[in-house]
Design a protein around this motif. Structure first.
Motif, PDB file in Angstrom:
ATOM      1  N   ASN A 197      -3.517 -42.974  15.012  1.00  0.00           N
ATOM      2  CA  ASN A 197      -3.461 -44.413  15.268  1.00  0.00           C
ATOM      3  C   ASN A 197      -4.858 -44.954  15.580  1.00  0.00           C
ATOM      4  N   THR A 198      -5.180 -46.101  14.952  1.00  0.00           N
ATOM      5  CA  THR A 198      -6.467 -46.753  15.195  1.00  0.00           C
ATOM      6  C   THR A 198      -6.299 -48.147  15.804  1.00  0.00           C
ATOM      7  N   GLY A 199      -5.147 -48.770  15.556  1.00  0.00           N
ATOM      8  CA  GLY A 199      -4.908 -50.118  16.067  1.00  0.00           C
ATOM      9  C   GLY A 199      -5.510 -51.213  15.203  1.00  0.00           C
ATOM     10  N   ASN A 200      -6.261 -50.841  14.142  1.00  0.00           N
ATOM     11  CA  ASN A 200      -6.865 -51.850  13.261  1.00  0.00           C
ATOM     12  C   ASN A 200      -5.832 -52.361  12.258  1.00  0.00           C
ATOM     13  N   THR A 201      -5.797 -53.666  12.080  1.00  0.00           N
ATOM     14  CA  THR A 201      -4.779 -54.301  11.237  1.00  0.00           C
ATOM     15  C   THR A 201      -4.778 -53.763   9.812  1.00  0.00           C
ATOM     16  N   PHE A 202      -5.956 -53.556   9.254  1.00  0.00           N
ATOM     17  CA  PHE A 202      -6.057 -53.163   7.851  1.00  0.00           C
ATOM     18  C   PHE A 202      -6.281 -51.663   7.639  1.00  0.00           C
ATOM     19  N   ASP A 203      -6.050 -50.875   8.667  1.00  0.00           N
ATOM     20  CA  ASP A 203      -6.035 -49.419   8.508  1.00  0.00           C
ATOM     21  C   ASP A 203      -4.612 -49.003   8.163  1.00  0.00           C
ATOM     22  N   LEU A 204      -4.447 -48.361   7.017  1.00  0.00           N
ATOM     23  CA  LEU A 204      -3.122 -47.991   6.536  1.00  0.00           C
ATOM     24  C   LEU A 204      -3.077 -46.505   6.187  1.00  0.00           C
ATOM     25  N   ALA A 205      -1.962 -45.887   6.529  1.00  0.00           N
ATOM     26  CA  ALA A 205      -1.736 -44.482   6.180  1.00  0.00           C
ATOM     27  C   ALA A 205      -0.483 -44.397   5.315  1.00  0.00           C
ATOM     28  N   SER A 206      -0.567 -43.676   4.204  1.00  0.00           N
ATOM     29  CA  SER A 206       0.598 -43.488   3.340  1.00  0.00           C
ATOM     30  C   SER A 206       1.097 -42.060   3.498  1.00  0.00           C
ATOM     31  N   ARG A 207       2.316 -41.910   3.901  1.00  0.00           N
ATOM     32  CA  ARG A 207       2.875 -40.582   4.141  1.00  0.00           C
ATOM     33  C   ARG A 207       3.284 -39.898   2.836  1.00  0.00           C
ATOM     34  N   GLY A 208       3.307 -38.582   2.881  1.00  0.00           N
ATOM     35  CA  GLY A 208       3.750 -37.805   1.727  1.00  0.00           C
ATOM     36  C   GLY A 208       2.752 -37.857   0.579  1.00  0.00           C
ATOM     37  N   ASP A 209       3.288 -37.917  -0.635  1.00  0.00           N
ATOM     38  CA  ASP A 209       2.466 -37.888  -1.849  1.00  0.00           C
ATOM     39  C   ASP A 209       2.240 -39.278  -2.428  1.00  0.00           C
ATOM     40  N   VAL A 210       2.323 -40.300  -1.612  1.00  0.00           N
ATOM     41  CA  VAL A 210       2.150 -41.680  -2.068  1.00  0.00           C
ATOM     42  C   VAL A 210       0.683 -42.095  -1.944  1.00  0.00           C
ATOM     43  N   PHE A 211       0.152 -42.725  -3.002  1.00  0.00           N
ATOM     44  CA  PHE A 211      -1.251 -43.146  -3.053  1.00  0.00           C
ATOM     45  C   PHE A 211      -1.357 -44.661  -3.122  1.00  0.00           C
ATOM     46  N   PHE A 212      -2.507 -45.183  -2.674  1.00  0.00           N
ATOM     47  CA  PHE A 212      -2.842 -46.596  -2.852  1.00  0.00           C
ATOM     48  C   PHE A 212      -3.556 -46.751  -4.198  1.00  0.00           C
ATOM     49  N   ALA A 213      -3.318 -47.890  -4.879  1.00  0.00           N
ATOM     50  CA  ALA A 213      -3.973 -48.171  -6.155  1.00  0.00           C
ATOM     51  C   ALA A 213      -5.186 -49.067  -5.913  1.00  0.00           C
ATOM     52  N   ILE A 214      -6.331 -48.668  -6.472  1.00  0.00           N
ATOM     53  CA  ILE A 214      -7.594 -49.372  -6.274  1.00  0.00           C
ATOM     54  C   ILE A 214      -8.209 -49.707  -7.629  1.00  0.00           C
ATOM     55  N   GLU A 215      -8.701 -50.931  -7.782  1.00  0.00           N
ATOM     56  CA  GLU A 215      -9.403 -51.330  -8.998  1.00  0.00           C
ATOM     57  C   GLU A 215     -10.896 -51.094  -8.810  1.00  0.00           C
TER      58      GLU A 215
END
Length: 299
Positions: free
Chosen positions: A130-148
């Motif tokens: 936990n960081t408490g920052n609004t835009f810090d996100l963690a994806s559990r398991g094998d899920v990824f974020f998509a970036i351009e």
């Protein structure tokens, strides 16, 4: 007749030392081959057009190059121990057999070399902190974020995001975080009540902004690593957008899955192995030098 016998006797007397020396050289070479064959060290193997190759040094060098590559990988893992979303790299090595028609018979056997086959990523989930920052996100398991990115769409487990000057959600490097419709996510000036649900829905006090593009792959091993935390998908690897088991944690980051103690132990073992191989190369060089010197003195 007497002269002929004297001449024949002289020829026999003059020829005898040559025969003795020839037997001596043959015995010396035979003994050397037997000694090294029993020690499982092949003196030589003929490769290509009967070119003599020094097996011991080439085998040792192939192993030393593999160890160097592995040390490079471990060093990079250690350098990224504190990089969120980083997935540990590991090396893959194999041995391959040199088999030639000439490499048969006494003192000539096929030899094994170490081959740097490649490397792979360990996709085990890192610790969620936990960081408490609004835009810090963690994806559990094998899920990824998509970036351009400038090289096209990439995927990452590093969820350390922020807003740029235009209110667009981006990575710390300024790359666009994509929504499910492959568009950027923008926030109006003054919006403060920002919430990101576990399924990726992004909302504010003014309503829904969009949904994060969360993806899951049929086989993570087919992903191509293009940066420390960025991956590119391959053509034959099926991708699911918005998987049902997607779970995003807001105000938290997934840490690197590198175990610092394990990597330090690996590095120590690799350094010792490298030194042992180097010592063997030095000893082999000295042996060959001494052999050449001994032969030159006998000649």
């Amino acid at each position: 007749m007497q002269n002929f016998l004297q001449s024949k006797e002289m020829r026999q007397v003059n020829f005898q030392p040559l025969v003795q020396r020839g037997f001596f050289y043959a015995f010396l070479i035979f003994g050397t081959i037997v000694a090294y064959t029993k020690a499982d060290v092949t003196l030589s193997v003929f490769i290509g057009e009967n070119k003599l190759m020094d097996n011991t040094k080439y085998i040792a060098l192939s192993r030393q190059m593999a160890l160097w590559k592995q040390m490079d990988i471990v060093s990079n893992n250690m350098a990224n121990m504190n990089t969120s979303g980083y997935k540990q790299d590991d090396a893959v090595f194999s041995s391959y057999l040199v088999q030639t028609p000439e490499a048969t018979g006494f003192g000539r056997v096929p030899v094994y070399f170490t081959q740097d086959y490649g490397q792979y990523q360990d996709f085990r989930e890192g610790a969620i902190v936990n960081t408490g920052n609004t835009f810090d996100l963690a994806s559990r398991g094998d899920v990824f974020f998509a970036i351009e990115t400038n090289q096209g769409e990439m995927y990452t487990k590093k969820g350390s995001f922020t807003l740029d000057a235009n209110g667009q959600l981006v990575t710390m490097e300024g790359q666009t975080v994509l929504s499910e419709n492959n568009e950027p996510l923008f926030f109006a000036p003054g919006e403060k009540d920002i919430s990101i649900a576990s399924n990726g829905d992004v909302t504010t006090e003014n309503g829904t902004i969009g949904r994060l593009k969360l993806v899951k792959f049929a086989d993570n091993r087919k992903l191509m690593k293009v940066a420390d935390t960025m991956f590119r998908n391959t053509a034959d690897n099926a991708m699911t957008v918005g998987p049902e088991d997607a779970q995003v944690v807001q105000g938290a980051l997934e840490q690197s899955n590198v175990n610092s103690i394990t990597e330090m132990t690996k590095m120590i073992k690799l350094q010792r192995s490298y030194e042992i191989v180097q010592s063997m190369i030095d000893e082999e060089h000295e042996r060959l030098s001494n052999t050449i010197t001994a032969y030159s003195q006998l000649a």
